[in-house]
Design a protein around this motif. Structure first.
Motif, PDB file in Angstrom:
ATOM      1  N   GLY A 249       0.509   3.479  -3.217  1.00  0.00           N
ATOM      2  CA  GLY A 249      -0.239   4.817  -2.626  1.00  0.00           C
ATOM      3  C   GLY A 249       0.648   5.846  -3.088  1.00  0.00           C
ATOM      4  O   GLY A 249       0.091   6.840  -3.564  1.00  0.00           O
ATOM      5  N   ASN A 250       1.923   5.746  -2.896  1.00  0.00           N
ATOM      6  CA  ASN A 250       3.045   6.839  -3.024  1.00  0.00           C
ATOM      7  C   ASN A 250       2.974   7.264  -4.341  1.00  0.00           C
ATOM      8  O   ASN A 250       2.993   8.443  -5.061  1.00  0.00           O
TER       9      ASN A 250
ATOM     10  N   TRP B  21      -1.956   6.689   2.179  1.00  0.00           N
ATOM     11  CA  TRP B  21      -0.613   7.115   1.465  1.00  0.00           C
ATOM     12  C   TRP B  21      -0.959   8.077   0.165  1.00  0.00           C
ATOM     13  O   TRP B  21      -0.109   8.917   0.105  1.00  0.00           O
TER      14      TRP B  21
ATOM     15  N   GLN C 205       6.871  10.583   4.491  1.00  0.00           N
ATOM     16  CA  GLN C 205       6.224   9.117   4.138  1.00  0.00           C
ATOM     17  C   GLN C 205       7.157   8.093   4.809  1.00  0.00           C
ATOM     18  O   GLN C 205       6.762   7.076   5.060  1.00  0.00           O
TER      19      GLN C 205
ATOM     20  N   GLN D 203       4.213   2.678  10.795  1.00  0.00           N
ATOM     21  CA  GLN D 203       3.509   1.574  10.538  1.00  0.00           C
ATOM     22  C   GLN D 203       4.244   0.125  10.721  1.00  0.00           C
ATOM     23  O   GLN D 203       3.536  -0.860  11.413  1.00  0.00           O
TER      24      GLN D 203
ATOM     25  N   SER E   9       0.786  -1.091   0.070  1.00  0.00           N
ATOM     26  CA  SER E   9      -0.002   0.075   0.010  1.00  0.00           C
ATOM     27  C   SER E   9       0.840   1.236  -0.059  1.00  0.00           C
ATOM     28  O   SER E   9       0.419   2.201  -0.666  1.00  0.00           O
ATOM     29  N   TRP E  10       1.940   1.172   0.688  1.00  0.00           N
ATOM     30  CA  TRP E  10       2.928   2.393   0.588  1.00  0.00           C
ATOM     31  C   TRP E  10       3.549   2.558  -0.661  1.00  0.00           C
ATOM     32  O   TRP E  10       3.458   3.937  -1.073  1.00  0.00           O
TER      33      TRP E  10
ATOM     34  N   LEU F  81       5.929   5.303   7.398  1.00  0.00           N
ATOM     35  CA  LEU F  81       6.125   3.936   7.129  1.00  0.00           C
ATOM     36  C   LEU F  81       6.959   3.378   8.286  1.00  0.00           C
ATOM     37  O   LEU F  81       6.652   2.218   8.768  1.00  0.00           O
TER      38      LEU F  81
ATOM     39  N   MET G 285       0.705  11.713  -0.093  1.00  0.00           N
ATOM     40  CA  MET G 285       1.762  11.996  -1.141  1.00  0.00           C
ATOM     41  C   MET G 285       1.224  13.033  -2.102  1.00  0.00           C
ATOM     42  O   MET G 285       2.174  13.981  -2.493  1.00  0.00           O
TER      43      MET G 285
END
Length: 332
Positions: free
Chosen positions: A120-121, A209, A251, A258, A116-117, A255, A213
């Motif tokens: 999403g970014n 995310w 971000q 998370q 997802s990181w 992360l 971003m």
């Protein structure tokens, strides 16, 4: 740089001591008597036998001494790698219970968070410079972010498991297996149970995310250095590259946070799907007033947060030249 990291290690060391102290105190603030609850679950009805067993288990778990002595004993056992014995899964050691559930949580959360990181970014960075994608992806991202984990998990279980019947809605593997094993049949079956919990975590995290971003890239593109570079005639691609790199820094911190709490499990998602990870184990420990199991899980969370935040500090120094210049300036 060595001085910087030594200072960081000192800060993390003090944080660890404070966190472990809170970790020790929180379970003992819970109302009720865990030994009495364990005896009640085992249906010990004889008053005399219950009193003798209560005294025996109090002595066995070290709960018959003053609180300050329990605290010192806790630190002494911690340095020896002894997390105690679980009340809920007696007589299994806490370390054994946690390590049995840890692979399920890591296998569920690590792919969900990392994928997802990255996705999403990427979507957020593209949406910041694409009007069409911004008008479509941004509302979807806000919708995904606003959706509670529990509601989405229940919806996916209902659609994918009940209506379509494509996926199982409970457990980490089928009951036909006596336990985890290294075989293709088990791996395929475990992935079949894994998909819906993973999808619910991935979709909710993806929206956050992407929104973060997108907003960060727009802020960087409108900053003074971006306007100055464009005035000097720098290519648009170069300006975007610098904006993306600077937007990535917050971000990376997100992360790290998370990943730090990944060992805590996704409590709601794991409970909805009856997934045998640390999230479900936390709920079992709270319901059964298992001091030692709850302490062990929280200890893993504390260590995970500190380790991944330290790694984020290292990445900051490597990625952001301004950090290195600040260190050199401080050293001079």
């Amino acid at each position: 740089m060595g001085r910087y990291f030594r200072r960081k290690l000192l800060i993390y060391g003090v944080t660890f001591v404070i966190a472990v102290t809170i970790n020790f105190a929180i379970p003992r603030m819970m109302p009720g008597d865990p030994i009495a609850r364990m005896l009640a679950q085992n249906k010990v009805s004889n008053v005399e036998s219950a009193a003798r067993m209560h005294a025996y288990y109090n002595d066995l778990f070290g709960l018959d001494v003053p609180l300050w002595q329990q605290y010192l004993n806790y630190w002494g056992a911690l340095f020896q790698g002894d997390l105690g014995v679980s009340l809920f899964a007696f007589p299994s050691p806490v370390s054994s219970v946690v390590l049995d559930a840890l692979p399920y949580t890591l296998g569920l959360l690590l792919p969900a968070i990392l994928l997802s990181w990255f996705v999403g970014n990427g979507l957020g960075a593209i949406a910041a410079r694409s009007k069409w994608l911004d008008n479509t992806a941004l509302p979807v991202s806000y919708l995904l972010t606003a959706v509670p984990y529990m509601w989405l998990a229940i919806l996916l279980a209902w659609v994918g498991g009940v209506i379509l019947g494509w996926f199982p809605v409970a457990g980490g593997y089928s009951f036909s297996f006596s336990g985890p094993q290294f075989s293709w049949n088990f791996i395929v079956d475990a992935l079949h149970h894994w998909f819906l919990p993973f999808l619910s975590l991935f979709l909710v995290a993806l929206g956050g995310w992407a929104i973060g971003m997108r907003n960060l890239v727009i802020y960087e593109l409108e900053s003074d250095y971006s306007n100055y570079m464009q005035t000097l005639g720098a290519p648009r691609r170069l300006v975007r590259r610098y904006a993306f790199r600077n937007a990535m820094l917050p971000q990376i911190s997100g992360l790290a946070l998370q990943l730090g709490v990944v060992v805590g499990g996704a409590l709601v998602t794991e409970v909805v799907f009856a997934y045998p990870g640390l999230g479900s184990l936390v709920l079992d420990a709270i319901q059964n007033q298992d001091f030692f199991l709850l302490q062990g899980i929280l200890l893993f969370i504390v260590i995970g947060v500190l380790v991944f935040n330290f790694l984020a500090d290292v990445v900051y120094v490597l990625v952001d030249p301004r950090t290195r210049l600040g260190l050199e300036g401080g050293a001079s």
